[in-house]
Design an enzyme around this catalytic site. Structure first.
Site, short mmCIF file in Angstrom:
data_model
loop_
_atom_site.label_atom_id
_atom_site.label_comp_id
_atom_site.label_asym_id
_atom_site.label_seq_id
_atom_site.Cartn_x
_atom_site.Cartn_y
_atom_site.Cartn_z
N ARG A 223 40.97 34.14 51.13
CA ARG A 223 40.56 32.93 50.41
C ARG A 223 40.41 31.81 51.44
NH1 ARG A 223 39.54 36.02 46.97
NH2 ARG A 223 40.12 35.96 44.74
N GLU A 252 34.30 26.05 48.82
CA GLU A 252 33.44 27.19 48.50
C GLU A 252 32.75 26.92 47.17
OE1 GLU A 252 34.07 31.83 47.38
OE2 GLU A 252 34.99 31.21 49.27
N HIS A 271 30.89 35.23 50.33
CA HIS A 271 31.91 35.90 49.51
C HIS A 271 31.35 37.19 48.88
CE1 HIS A 271 35.83 34.90 47.12
NE2 HIS A 271 35.73 36.19 47.39
#
Length: 310
Positions: A223, A252, A271
């Site tokens: 993350r 993000e 991602h």
């Protein structure tokens, strides 16, 4: 094979033939939620039932990272239900992506892709190899265990960091999280695969980046919050480290115009280390194995710790 004594398993939020098959393969019976012993949830926290029937003893969640499930209040700290995540289900795909980012960085691939002329001698001093190197895996759970043999195939050793310090197969040494600062002098490169919790925010910050070597690459497939983005940009721009491969960022999505986009030795992927095409089959396999364990009264894989938050 399911019998009359097999666990009754509901699937939500909508019927899913692949998960139906996985439950049956694991020895469960497909059931409505109001009579179910277990719930396999393939939806989001926002669509999760506000209340579960008293019969439900186990809930299987669809994602490996579950901070959103805590943030939304789906999993209470005082729950009596057993919760499992999908941690480990997608490990091979994410580990493959981490290796790709690391190899691309060490071999100076981004600059080669950007080049529009023959720059052989200019690149030579910056091109490295994984052979003979040591890679530290911070948060060596399922992804780490999948990555270690991939690194070994490249001739690289692995150092593992986990919460307990219990030895990780294939790693030359394993450190508990409390001794993590010791790895920075021992490793060439660093792969971050730890869960995101308040305690792991900016796990890699200025001090950790300063302790790395000028050729070190930082790979984050966990993350974005685990890395201090501003400190990372500074470390790359000043050539304090070799570069970074990021499948996750903070913030993000990474905004257009962010300094990371302009750094040749920062590789950004959106991602997608666990692409949609591989998720359904991998999750179904995870479900089948956990239903088998549930039916036999065995410990389930990827247990969630409601107190720890992951």
């Amino acid at each position: 094979m399911a019998t009359d004594t097999s666990p009754r398993v509901a699937i939500g939020p909508v019927p899913d033939a692949l998960l139906d098959s996985a439950v049956l393969r694991g020895g469960g019976l497909i059931s409505p939620i109001d009579t179910a012993d277990a719930l396999i949830w393939a939806g989001s926290p926002e669509t999760f039932p506000s209340e579960l029937p008293a019969s439900v003893r186990w809930v299987q969640l669809p994602s490996a990272g579950i901070e959103d499930w805590f943030d939304s209040g789906v999993i209470p700290k005082d729950t009596e239900i057993t919760w499992t995540s999908a941690a480990g289900a997608f490990s091979a795909s994410v580990a493959e992506h981490a290796l790709m980012l690391l190899l691309a960085g060490v071999r100076h691939l981004p600059a080669h892709i950007e080049a529009r002329t023959w720059r052989q001698f200019e690149f030579f001093p910056k091109i490295g190899t994984l052979r003979g190197s040591t890679v530290a895996i911070i948060g060596a759970g399922g992804i780490g265990r999948a990555l270690i043999p991939m690194l070994a195939a490249q001739g690289a050793d692995s150092i593992a960091v986990n919460r307990s310090g219990s030895p990780v197969p294939g790693a030359i040494s394993t450190y508990p999280a409390s001794r993590m600062d010791e790895i920075y002098s021992r490793a060439d490169h660093f792969v971050i695969a730890a869960p995101a919790t308040p305690a792991t925010r900016h796990l890699v910050g200025r001090a950790q980046l300063a302790a790395m070597q000028p050729h070190s690459w930082v790979i984050n497939v966990a993350r974005g919050s685990l890395v201090d983005t501003d400190a990372l940009v500074e470390a790359i721009e000043s050539e304090q480290i070799g570069g970074a491969g990021l499948d996750v960022t903070d913030p993000e999505p990474l905004p257009d115009g962010h300094p990371l986009w302009d750094l040749t030795n920062a590789i950004i992927t959106p991602h997608d280390s666990n692409p949609p095409g591989v998720r359904p089959a991998a999750f179904a396999d995870h479900v089948s194995k956990n239903v088998t364990r549930f039916a036999k009264g065995e410990a389930l894989a990827a247990l969630v710790d409601p107190v720890a938050g992951y």
